[in-house]
Structure formats: structure tokens, C-alpha cells
Write an enzyme that holds these catalytic residues in place. Structure first.
Site, PDB file in Angstrom:
ATOM      1  N   ASP A 190      34.263  39.683  36.943  1.00 15.90           N
ATOM      2  CA  ASP A 190      35.563  39.760  37.618  1.00 15.90           C
ATOM      3  C   ASP A 190      35.912  38.387  38.208  1.00 15.90           C
ATOM      4  OD1 ASP A 190      37.771  40.638  39.210  1.00 15.90           O
ATOM      5  OD2 ASP A 190      36.766  42.527  39.684  1.00 15.90           O
ATOM      6  N   ASP A 209      40.543  40.778  34.139  1.00 15.14           N
ATOM      7  CA  ASP A 209      40.957  39.497  34.721  1.00 15.14           C
ATOM      8  C   ASP A 209      39.779  38.542  34.892  1.00 15.14           C
ATOM      9  OD1 ASP A 209      39.783  39.854  37.347  1.00 15.14           O
ATOM     10  OD2 ASP A 209      41.581  40.898  38.049  1.00 15.14           O
ATOM     11  N   ASP A 231      36.231  43.859  34.603  1.00  8.56           N
ATOM     12  CA  ASP A 231      37.637  43.698  34.985  1.00  8.56           C
ATOM     13  C   ASP A 231      38.199  42.665  34.010  1.00  8.56           C
ATOM     14  OD1 ASP A 231      40.012  42.743  36.199  1.00  8.56           O
ATOM     15  OD2 ASP A 231      39.263  43.184  38.205  1.00  8.56           O
ATOM     16  N   HIS A 247      41.947  48.521  44.846  1.00 10.68           N
ATOM     17  CA  HIS A 247      41.246  47.842  43.741  1.00 10.68           C
ATOM     18  C   HIS A 247      40.559  46.555  44.203  1.00 10.68           C
ATOM     19  CE1 HIS A 247      44.545  44.905  42.007  1.00 10.68           C
ATOM     20  NE2 HIS A 247      44.506  44.877  43.319  1.00 10.68           N
ATOM     21  N   GLU A 288      41.695  47.433  34.677  1.00 13.44           N
ATOM     22  CA  GLU A 288      42.809  46.521  34.974  1.00 13.44           C
ATOM     23  C   GLU A 288      43.650  46.121  33.758  1.00 13.44           C
ATOM     24  OE1 GLU A 288      43.972  45.554  38.008  1.00 13.44           O
ATOM     25  OE2 GLU A 288      42.416  46.518  39.215  1.00 13.44           O
ATOM     26  N   HIS A 344      40.925  48.866  39.324  1.00 10.41           N
ATOM     27  CA  HIS A 344      39.481  48.764  39.590  1.00 10.41           C
ATOM     28  C   HIS A 344      38.974  49.765  40.631  1.00 10.41           C
ATOM     29  CE1 HIS A 344      36.181  45.526  38.773  1.00 10.41           C
ATOM     30  NE2 HIS A 344      35.716  46.746  38.631  1.00 10.41           N
ATOM     31  N   HIS A 348      37.514  38.387  40.890  1.00 13.03           N
ATOM     32  CA  HIS A 348      37.549  38.753  42.306  1.00 13.03           C
ATOM     33  C   HIS A 348      36.239  39.417  42.728  1.00 13.03           C
ATOM     34  CE1 HIS A 348      41.672  39.070  40.577  1.00 13.03           C
ATOM     35  NE2 HIS A 348      41.983  38.348  41.640  1.00 13.03           N
ATOM     36  N   ASP A 389      36.120  41.984  45.025  1.00 18.51           N
ATOM     37  CA  ASP A 389      36.401  43.403  45.308  1.00 18.51           C
ATOM     38  C   ASP A 389      35.503  43.962  46.400  1.00 18.51           C
ATOM     39  OD1 ASP A 389      38.353  43.134  43.403  1.00 18.51           O
ATOM     40  OD2 ASP A 389      37.289  44.218  41.831  1.00 18.51           O
TER      41      ASP A 389
HETATM   42  N1  LIG Z   1      40.402  44.494  40.929  1.00 18.66           N
HETATM   43  C1  LIG Z   1      41.236  43.539  41.252  1.00 18.66           C
HETATM   44  N2  LIG Z   1      42.073  43.035  40.378  1.00 18.66           N
HETATM   45  N3  LIG Z   1      41.216  43.111  42.523  1.00 18.66           N
HETATM   46  C2  LIG Z   1      42.095  42.109  43.063  1.00 18.66           C
HETATM   47  C3  LIG Z   1      41.896  41.968  44.529  1.00 18.66           C
HETATM   48  C4  LIG Z   1      42.777  40.902  45.140  1.00 18.66           C
HETATM   49  C5  LIG Z   1      42.556  40.672  46.619  1.00 18.66           C
HETATM   50  N4  LIG Z   1      41.238  40.179  46.881  1.00 18.66           N
HETATM   51  C6  LIG Z   1      42.824  41.955  47.414  1.00 18.66           C
HETATM   52  O1  LIG Z   1      41.963  42.462  48.071  1.00 18.66           O
HETATM   53  O2  LIG Z   1      43.887  42.474  47.367  1.00 18.66           O
HETATM   54 MN   LIG Z   2      38.312  43.785  40.059  1.00 20.92          MN
HETATM   55 MN   LIG Z   3      39.823  41.127  39.295  1.00 17.42          MN
END
Ligand SMILES: NC(=[NH2+])NCCC[C@H](N)C(=O)O
Ligand SMILES: [Mn+2]
Ligand SMILES: [Mn+2]
Length: 302
Positions: free
Chosen positions: A126, A231, A229, A143, A274, A104, A128, A130
Site C-alpha cells: 500500500d 494504489d 491496495d 479505509h 481500492e 480498504h 498508505h 492505514d
Molecule cells: N486505503 C486507502 N486508500 N487509504 C488512504 C488513507 C488516506 C489517509 N491516510 C486517511 O486516513 O484518510
Molecule cells: Mn489502503
Molecule cells: Mn492506499
């Protein structure tokens, strides 16, 4: 006017915690992206990939002196600059950039390029947020930071290559959250973002949430970057991702959301990130990504 998509691969895993996501562009192309878009009446031009230095050639223990634990910031800067140029060139040509990640962190380049000559909003589909910064990140993986970078939050204020000049947080909408770090939660509370969690989707339904998200993201801007994303989806639908979280969007919810994106002017720019083929089962996550892109570009059942 028929839309034409410019496919731009960003085969990088510099921002992720595990290898393999750099093969995402290949897997998504192999799953038939261009053919699916063409069947939806969208013209495609494949621009190939930006150059990302090979993983085998890099120093695994690289530590950035200024930011301490942020991993591979220099390499990510290099990829982001190339990608931003490709994205803004495509837009200047009247095409819709369709970026294939990569992890990401590629969103930094997409957003910078998309916001080079226009005011934009973004919807971030997403699990998350981010929104970490080098200081708050629990992992050092970029990411988990691209939205903060593009908005110039925290130490990213000084990071010129990562700032999307014409993206304002009032037009940033996050959809489908279910794994948010404490510091990210604080930012969501303090600042102008709009965030919808999976629980909002449970209560209100995907259509109501996505329609509202589109209104907010589009309010007063020239167009909206859609960042998808994989996920965001439930790991049962999309197993080939590096940071899966249970309880995500279903197959139908994801299509419904993308169809609403298509109906609301379509994306100004779009990205699929991702997808990690080494974690996937028979390329099904890549294949799902191609289907969702087709829906966002206007493919309907009938
Ligand atoms: N784009 C993604 N899959 N991001 C996941 C981030 C997970 C976690 N919040 C981190 O900063 O590491
Ligand atoms: Mn993400
Ligand atoms: Mn994510």
C-alpha cells in the site's frame, strides 16, 4: 495439493472518500479473474458478494456519536461481520479466500476472519499505512484505519467486531509506503511493526524487501494474509484508485513481489482493494489486479 480459491466480493464504498469503489468486485470479475486463476492451475469457486446496503439508501451526513467524525462505522461493522464469517468458512473448507473490495475497510473483515482460528501475519502492500484511528484520522474515512482496527489500537480497543484476535503487530509488515500521516508515523516508530517505504525498495530492490517482509510476517505463525491496495502501484499503472500517490511500484515490481508471495507458501488469505472503475481507464486497473492475484496464486511466465 491443488489450491482452490474462494472468491468473495465485498462491494462497499463506505470506507472511502469517493463513490464507485463498490463496483470493484464486478470490474475485477469482468476482467477475467476466474479464468486467469484457472490458467494458473488454481480452482475457483465464486461465493458471490456480501450484502452491503445500497449507497443511495444511506444518510450521507451520518455521524457516529461516539467517535465523532468516523464515517459509516455501523455499515462497515455489518459488512465486516459478514465478510469475516465467509473468510473463516472458506478456510475451514480448505480453500484460500480471495476477497474483492471495495475500499480498504474490507480488510477488517478479511483479517478478523483469517485470524479466527489461526495465528496470522499480514503484508500490507500500500502507498498508505492505514493505521489511523477515529481520533487521529484526518478524513474520518475508515479505509485509512483498517490495520489499527484489526489490531485494536486506540479507540478500536473496545471494538470487538474489528479485532483480529490472533494477529500480532510483530507479524505486520507494510511495503511500499509513501504517504503516511504524522500520527501513523509515530505508531510505526513506537510499536512492533516493520515498514518498508518506496525508498527502501529503491535502495534494496523489490525482491530483497519482499523476501524479508515474508520472513517477518511468517515468523512463528500459521499463515499470512496478503492485502493488496492497488494504489501501491504507480498511478501510471493503476489509475483507477481513489487516493493515488505518485512514485509507486512498477508493473514488474508488483509481479515480482506477488511471485515471491506464491513461492513462500502462498497466501493464507488474499485481497484486492481500492479498484474504482469510475476512475479507471478501460478497466486496466481491474485487469492488473487479476494478473497480480494470479501471480500470488502461483502463475509464472513459463
Ligand atoms: N486505503 C486507502 N486508500 N487509504 C488512504 C488513507 C488516506 C489517509 N491516510 C486517511 O486516513 O484518510
Ligand atoms: Mn489502503
Ligand atoms: Mn492506499
Amino acid at each position: 495439493m491443488t489450491r482452490s480459491a474462494r472468491i468473495i466480493g465485498a462491494p462497499t464504498d463506505y470506507g472511502a472518500n469517493r463513490r464507485g469503489v463498490d463496483m470493484g468486485p464486478s470490474a475485477i470479475r469482468y476482467a477475467g479473474l476466474a479464468a486467469k486463476l484457472e490458467s494458473a492451475g488454481v480452482g475457483t469457486i465464486d461465493d458471490g458478494d456480501v450484502q452491503a446496503p445500497r449507497a443511495e439508501e444511506r444518510d450521507p451526513d451520518v455521524v457516529q456519536p461516539k467517535t465523532g467524525k468516523t464515517k459509516f462505522l455501523k455499515e462497515i461493522e455489518d459488512v465486516s461481520r459478514q465478510l469475516a464469517t465467509r473468510v473463516s468458512d472458506a478456510l475451514n473448507n480448505g480453500e484460500t479466500p480471495l476477497v474483492l473490495g471495495g475500499d480498504h475497510s474490507v480488510a477488517i473483515g478479511s483479517l478478523v476472519g483469517s485470524a479466527a482460528d489461526a495465528d496470522i501475519g499480514t503484508i500490507w502492500f500500500d502507498a498508505h499505512a492505514d493505521l489511523n484511528t477515529p481520533e487521529t484520522s484526518p478524513s474520518g474515512n475508515v479505509h485509512g484505519m483498517p490495520l489499527a482496527a484489526a489490531l485494536g489500537i486506540g479507540e478500536f480497543e473496545e471494538t470487538v467486531w474489528a479485532n483480529a484476535p490472533r494477529l500480532s503487530e510483530e507479524n505486520v509488515v507494510l511495503v511500499g509506503l509513501r504517504s503516511v500521516d504524522k500520527s501513523e508515523n509515530q505508531l510505526l516508530e513506537e510499536r512492533g511493526f516493520t515498514a518498508y517505504t518506496m525508498s527502501d525498495i529503491d535502495k534494496r530492490g523489490i525482491a530483497a524487501v519482499t523476501e524479508e517482509a515474508l520472513e517477518i510476517a511468517h515468523d512463528g505463525v500459521d499463515g499470512v494474509h496478503i492485502s493488496l491496495d492497488l494504489d501501491w502501484l504507480d498511478p501510471k499503472e493503476a489509475p483507477g484508485v481513489g487516493t493515488p500517490v505518485r512514485g509507486g511500484a512498477t508493473y514488474r515490481e508488483a509481479h515480482a513481489a506477488m511471485e515471491l508471495v506464491a513461492n513462500h507458501d502462498g497466501p493464507r488469505s488474499f485481497e484486492l482493494v481500492e479498484v474504482n472503475p469510475t476512475l479507471d481507464q478501460h478497466n486496466e486497473t481491474a485487469s492488473l489486479a487479476t494478473e497480480l492475484a494470479a501471480s500470488a496464486f502461483g502463475k509464472t511466465i513459463l
